[in-house]
Design a protein around this motif. Structure first.
Motif, PDB file in Angstrom:
ATOM      1  N   VAL A  44      47.898  24.498   6.262  1.00  0.00           N
ATOM      2  CA  VAL A  44      46.672  24.779   7.010  1.00  0.00           C
ATOM      3  C   VAL A  44      46.809  24.162   8.401  1.00  0.00           C
ATOM      4  N   LEU A 150      36.125  20.625   4.226  1.00  0.00           N
ATOM      5  CA  LEU A 150      36.927  21.820   3.961  1.00  0.00           C
ATOM      6  C   LEU A 150      36.393  22.536   2.726  1.00  0.00           C
ATOM      7  N   THR A 154      40.342  26.591   1.255  1.00  0.00           N
ATOM      8  CA  THR A 154      41.256  25.825   2.116  1.00  0.00           C
ATOM      9  C   THR A 154      41.886  24.677   1.342  1.00  0.00           C
ATOM     10  N   GLN A 157      44.714  25.908  -0.695  1.00  0.00           N
ATOM     11  CA  GLN A 157      45.901  26.124   0.131  1.00  0.00           C
ATOM     12  C   GLN A 157      46.653  24.814   0.353  1.00  0.00           C
TER      13      GLN A 157
END
Length: 166
Positions: A44, A150, A154, A157
């Motif tokens: 990210v 977040l 996310t 990820q």
């Protein structure tokens, strides 16, 4: 005997167990002449993972896991992104039982950047290693500037979850 030194999110024993199974035991350890940095780029943009860099006179504290079998380090490799995200080296870790050679993951040059911050949820895994850290080191970790808020997609990820130690 195989050993693995965790200085990042894997200082959380529950995370290690969820990833590679039970280990024999865990000791407090120090990697001398290295410094902890949050300069390893994650998947990210702008978000960091922990890394160690060679710095004379600095010291990285962490959890030293005695693996139940040598294959467990290979089981950890996909979680660490070895060999593309992190390299893996055998380095001397200082413990109350003496110096023990252990596997340590070190960020690959092509994945390093200086303007990154870890996610709050990631840093919480480091703070879960409190039992393996000196009070001053733990306090310094608690002061690290983080990215807050977040969403679950996310976090996934990043290999993080609010609902699982893994």
């Amino acid at each position: 005997m195989s050993w693995y030194f965790a200085y990042g999110s894997n200082m959380n024993e529950a995370r290690v167990s969820a990833r590679i199974g039970d280990t024999q035991r865990v000791l407090a350890g120090m990697l001398r002449d290295y410094g902890l940095r949050f300069n390893k780029a994650s998947k990210v943009p702008g978000i960091a993972h922990a890394n160690v860099v060679s710095v004379l006179g600095e010291c990285v504290e962490g959890a030293l896991f005695e693996l139940s079998h040598p294959q467990q380090i290979h089981d950890m490799d996909p979680f660490e992104g070895y060999p593309h995200e992190y390299d893996r080296e055998l380095l001397p870790i200082h413990t109350s039982e003496g110096v023990i050679e252990a596997w340590v993951y070190i960020g690959t040059q092509n994945r390093l950047a200086d303007t990154l911050k870890p996610a709050r949820e990631y840093l919480e895994h480091l703070l879960a290693g409190r039992d393996f850290l000196s009070p001053d080191y733990h306090a310094a970790l608690a002061r690290v500037d983080v990215v807050e808020g977040l969403d679950d997609v996310t976090l996934k990820q990043l290999g993080l979850s609010r609902h699982s130690p893994r």
